[in-house]
Design a protein around this motif. Structure first.
Motif, mmCIF file in Angstrom:
data_model
loop_
_atom_site.group_PDB
_atom_site.id
_atom_site.type_symbol
_atom_site.label_atom_id
_atom_site.label_comp_id
_atom_site.label_asym_id
_atom_site.label_seq_id
_atom_site.Cartn_x
_atom_site.Cartn_y
_atom_site.Cartn_z
ATOM 1 N N VAL A 71 0.801 -1.229 0.000
ATOM 2 C CA VAL A 71 0.000 0.000 0.000
ATOM 3 C C VAL A 71 0.835 1.281 0.000
ATOM 4 C CG1 VAL A 71 -1.907 -1.162 1.161
ATOM 5 C CG2 VAL A 71 -0.230 0.115 2.524
ATOM 6 N N ALA A 72 2.037 1.245 0.595
ATOM 7 C CA ALA A 72 2.825 2.476 0.705
ATOM 8 C C ALA A 72 3.129 3.114 -0.648
ATOM 9 C CB ALA A 72 4.112 2.203 1.477
ATOM 10 N N PRO A 73 3.584 2.308 -1.652
ATOM 11 C CA PRO A 73 3.845 2.931 -2.960
ATOM 12 C C PRO A 73 2.587 3.551 -3.585
ATOM 13 C CG PRO A 73 4.870 0.764 -2.831
ATOM 14 C CD PRO A 73 3.960 0.884 -1.650
ATOM 15 N N ARG A 74 1.424 2.926 -3.320
ATOM 16 C CA ARG A 74 0.177 3.458 -3.887
ATOM 17 C C ARG A 74 -0.141 4.834 -3.298
ATOM 18 N NH1 ARG A 74 1.597 -0.874 -5.558
ATOM 19 N NH2 ARG A 74 0.283 -2.475 -6.509
ATOM 20 N N GLU A 76 2.004 6.874 -2.047
ATOM 21 C CA GLU A 76 2.995 7.824 -2.557
ATOM 22 C C GLU A 76 2.614 8.317 -3.950
ATOM 23 O OE1 GLU A 76 6.679 5.753 -2.400
ATOM 24 O OE2 GLU A 76 6.804 5.781 -0.197
ATOM 25 N N GLU A 77 2.099 7.395 -4.778
ATOM 26 C CA GLU A 77 1.653 7.782 -6.118
ATOM 27 C C GLU A 77 0.484 8.759 -6.043
ATOM 28 O OE1 GLU A 77 0.724 4.291 -8.314
ATOM 29 O OE2 GLU A 77 2.736 3.447 -8.157
ATOM 30 N N ALA A 80 1.728 12.119 -5.017
ATOM 31 C CA ALA A 80 2.441 12.760 -6.119
ATOM 32 C C ALA A 80 1.464 13.347 -7.134
ATOM 33 C CB ALA A 80 3.372 11.758 -6.803
ATOM 34 N N GLN A 81 0.398 12.595 -7.414
ATOM 35 C CA GLN A 81 -0.607 13.087 -8.364
ATOM 36 C C GLN A 81 -1.343 14.295 -7.810
ATOM 37 O OE1 GLN A 81 -1.248 12.269 -11.538
ATOM 38 N NE2 GLN A 81 0.557 10.950 -11.409
ATOM 39 N N LEU A 82 -1.649 14.278 -6.531
ATOM 40 C CA LEU A 82 -2.307 15.437 -5.915
ATOM 41 C C LEU A 82 -1.395 16.662 -5.962
ATOM 42 C CD1 LEU A 82 -4.007 13.761 -2.812
ATOM 43 C CD2 LEU A 82 -5.124 14.637 -4.873
ATOM 44 N N ALA A 83 -0.101 16.438 -5.762
ATOM 45 C CA ALA A 83 0.843 17.549 -5.837
ATOM 46 C C ALA A 83 0.904 18.104 -7.253
ATOM 47 C CB ALA A 83 2.231 17.090 -5.397
#
Length: 298
Positions: A71-74, A76-77, A80-83
């Motif tokens: 779940v952690a990489p998800r 983070e993705e 990143a998309q929200l940013a």
């Protein structure tokens, strides 16, 4: 998976990464007790212990480590998309799709884009010429351009042009062969260069008005177009009488290439408006373009 499940997984990932309920609670903005209850509920729901807790430390179990790696990489993705979306809000970018008739595209949109695009290299504009009353939401457009009275009431409409006026014109060579019309009825014996638009289901009627009297003229002729340039060139070639937006023919009238008739039967009417569904969902690029297009009278 429910919204609460995502919250529980985010809470677990925060504790597992921080190796501390205290730091994870501060990061998430919740109390330690609430965070502990969330993790306990997650462990109970999946039937496995995810964290090993001692008085001094917190560490993921084997099952917890596997879940964390998943779940952690998800998350983070997602972050990143929200940013990236936040950057879009601050820096206009992307494609703005607009549906418009040929005349506003030529007379209003094109001059505005000449000013707008060089200052905004990350914005692309797609203009589709369409004379129908397009459902911009269903067809995936960001905005449309139509006459003010054609804009649906549930749309936000921004005036982008002055009042308009039509002109009835023909070439000097044409009027050497045919007498100049003095009333709208006289057009019925002339070779009219007609317009076909889908919104009218046939030939577009020439709307003429004087002293409160409105007349819709549907004259005969050899030519029918749905194109502005071909109507103008045909009138210049002496092939008939054309009903044209005034701004498109004034330069030719001034140079003697066209002669205007029935001028007193051509009143002013509301000009073009750009319309779109909601300010709340409009992109930064569209918002900037709307401001550039907004009509400001002298």
């Amino acid at each position: 998976m429910t919204h609460e499940n995502f919250n529980d997984l985010a809470a677990f990932a925060a504790v597992a990464n921080e190796r501390s309920f205290t730091r994870a609670a501060a990061k998430l903005g919740v109390s330690q007790s609430a965070l502990s209850q969330t993790i306990s509920a997650l462990e109970k729901r999946i039937g496995l212990r995810l964290l090993t807790r001692t008085t001094r430390s917190v560490a993921p179990t084997e099952a917890g480590e596997r879940l964390l790696q998943t779940v952690a990489p998800r998350f983070e993705e997602i972050e990143a998309q929200l940013a990236a979306l936040s950057e879009l809000r601050e820096k206009p970018a992307g494609t703005v799709r607009i549906t418009a008739g040929e005349h506003p595209a030529i007379s209003i949109l094109q001059p505005a884009l000449k000013r707008f695009l060089p200052d905004h290299p990350d914005v692309n504009v797609e203009i589709i010429i369409d004379y129908g009353l397009t459902d911009i939401v269903a067809e995936g457009y960001d905005a449309g351009v139509r006459m003010g009275e054609q804009v649906a009431k549930d749309m936000i409409a921004v005036r982008i042009g002055p009042e308009m006026r039509m002109a009835v014109v023909a070439s000097p060579a044409y009027f050497e062969r045919y007498s100049r019309p003095e009333t709208p009825q006289d057009l019925m014996v002339h070779r009219c260069i007609n317009i076909r638009l889908p919104t009218y289901g046939g030939l577009f009627p020439w709307g003429l008005e004087k002293d409160g009297r409105e007349v819709k003229v549907r004259g005969d002729g050899q030519l029918v177009f749905n194109n502005l340039g071909l109507r103008l060139s045909s009138a210049l070639d002496g092939l008939g009488v054309a009903y044209m937006p005034e701004d498109q023919v004034l330069p030719h009238i001034a140079k003697g290439r066209l002669i205007r008739v029935l001028e007193d039967w051509c009143p002013y009417f509301p000009g073009y408006h750009l319309y779109y569904p909601s300010r709340r969902h409009s992109s930064p690029a569209l918002s900037l373009l709307v401001d550039v297009l907004r009509y400001r009278s002298a």
